[in-house]
Write a protein that holds these residues in place. Sequence first.
Motif, PDB file in Angstrom:
ATOM      1  N   GLU A  19       0.848  -1.184   0.000  1.00 27.50           N
ATOM      2  CA  GLU A  19       0.000   0.000   0.000  1.00 27.50           C
ATOM      3  C   GLU A  19       0.884   1.235   0.000  1.00 27.50           C
ATOM      4  O   GLU A  19       1.878   1.296   0.726  1.00 27.50           O
ATOM      5  CB  GLU A  19      -0.897   0.015   1.234  1.00 27.50           C
ATOM      6  N   VAL A  20       0.540   2.222  -0.842  1.00 29.34           N
ATOM      7  CA  VAL A  20       1.276   3.474  -0.894  1.00 29.34           C
ATOM      8  C   VAL A  20       0.289   4.637  -0.880  1.00 29.34           C
ATOM      9  O   VAL A  20      -0.865   4.491  -1.285  1.00 29.34           O
ATOM     10  CB  VAL A  20       2.185   3.579  -2.140  1.00 29.34           C
ATOM     11  N   ALA A  21       0.746   5.797  -0.408  1.00 30.08           N
ATOM     12  CA  ALA A  21      -0.054   7.011  -0.409  1.00 30.08           C
ATOM     13  C   ALA A  21       0.759   8.108  -1.075  1.00 30.08           C
ATOM     14  O   ALA A  21       1.975   8.184  -0.912  1.00 30.08           O
ATOM     15  CB  ALA A  21      -0.423   7.405   1.015  1.00 30.08           C
ATOM     16  N   MET A  22       0.071   8.963  -1.845  1.00 28.06           N
ATOM     17  CA  MET A  22       0.742  10.025  -2.578  1.00 28.06           C
ATOM     18  C   MET A  22      -0.018  11.326  -2.422  1.00 28.06           C
ATOM     19  O   MET A  22      -1.230  11.327  -2.242  1.00 28.06           O
ATOM     20  CB  MET A  22       0.831   9.662  -4.059  1.00 28.06           C
ATOM     21  N   PHE A  38      -3.092   3.963  -2.973  1.00 28.73           N
ATOM     22  CA  PHE A  38      -3.035   2.960  -4.023  1.00 28.73           C
ATOM     23  C   PHE A  38      -2.511   1.646  -3.474  1.00 28.73           C
ATOM     24  O   PHE A  38      -1.800   1.605  -2.476  1.00 28.73           O
ATOM     25  CB  PHE A  38      -2.107   3.412  -5.156  1.00 28.73           C
ATOM     26  N   LEU A  39      -2.852   0.585  -4.164  1.00 29.23           N
ATOM     27  CA  LEU A  39      -2.295  -0.732  -3.904  1.00 29.23           C
ATOM     28  C   LEU A  39      -1.394  -1.036  -5.094  1.00 29.23           C
ATOM     29  O   LEU A  39      -1.840  -0.979  -6.243  1.00 29.23           O
ATOM     30  CB  LEU A  39      -3.411  -1.771  -3.786  1.00 29.23           C
ATOM     31  N   LYS A  55      -9.466   2.500  -3.181  1.00 22.51           N
ATOM     32  CA  LYS A  55     -10.906   2.602  -2.939  1.00 22.51           C
ATOM     33  C   LYS A  55     -11.712   1.763  -3.927  1.00 22.51           C
ATOM     34  O   LYS A  55     -12.689   1.149  -3.568  1.00 22.51           O
ATOM     35  CB  LYS A  55     -11.358   4.060  -3.016  1.00 22.51           C
ATOM     36  N   SER A  56     -11.290   1.736  -5.177  1.00 20.43           N
ATOM     37  CA  SER A  56     -12.073   1.010  -6.181  1.00 20.43           C
ATOM     38  C   SER A  56     -11.691  -0.458  -6.301  1.00 20.43           C
ATOM     39  O   SER A  56     -12.404  -1.235  -6.911  1.00 20.43           O
ATOM     40  CB  SER A  56     -11.952   1.685  -7.543  1.00 20.43           C
ATOM     41  N   SER A  57     -10.559  -0.860  -5.711  1.00 19.42           N
ATOM     42  CA  SER A  57     -10.131  -2.259  -5.859  1.00 19.42           C
ATOM     43  C   SER A  57     -10.467  -3.119  -4.643  1.00 19.42           C
ATOM     44  O   SER A  57     -10.156  -4.287  -4.629  1.00 19.42           O
ATOM     45  CB  SER A  57      -8.629  -2.321  -6.138  1.00 19.42           C
ATOM     46  N   THR A  58     -11.095  -2.548  -3.622  1.00 19.34           N
ATOM     47  CA  THR A  58     -11.448  -3.362  -2.458  1.00 19.34           C
ATOM     48  C   THR A  58     -12.518  -4.371  -2.839  1.00 19.34           C
ATOM     49  O   THR A  58     -13.448  -4.075  -3.569  1.00 19.34           O
ATOM     50  CB  THR A  58     -11.945  -2.490  -1.281  1.00 19.34           C
TER      51      THR A  58
END
Length: 68
Positions: A19-22, A38-39, A55-58
């Motif tokens: 998991e990363v955050a930008m 993002f994953l 959010k959309s890939s969970t």
Amino acid sequence: MSEQTGCIKCGSTDADSKEVAMTGTGLSKMFDMQHNQFLVVYCKNCGYSEFYNKKSSTGSNVFDLFFG
């Protein structure tokens, strides 16, 4: 139609995720607010990586998306 198995670059089936955050743009960038999460799924053999919006890939298996 061919069935793809493994990494699209090297064919390896050894992958992992992180998991990363930008930051975004504007004020969020200025204040280093990391709202974009993002994953990242990457091949452990060659390093090829794909980013998926967290959010959309969970609920879906991102490894199935990565391997095709």
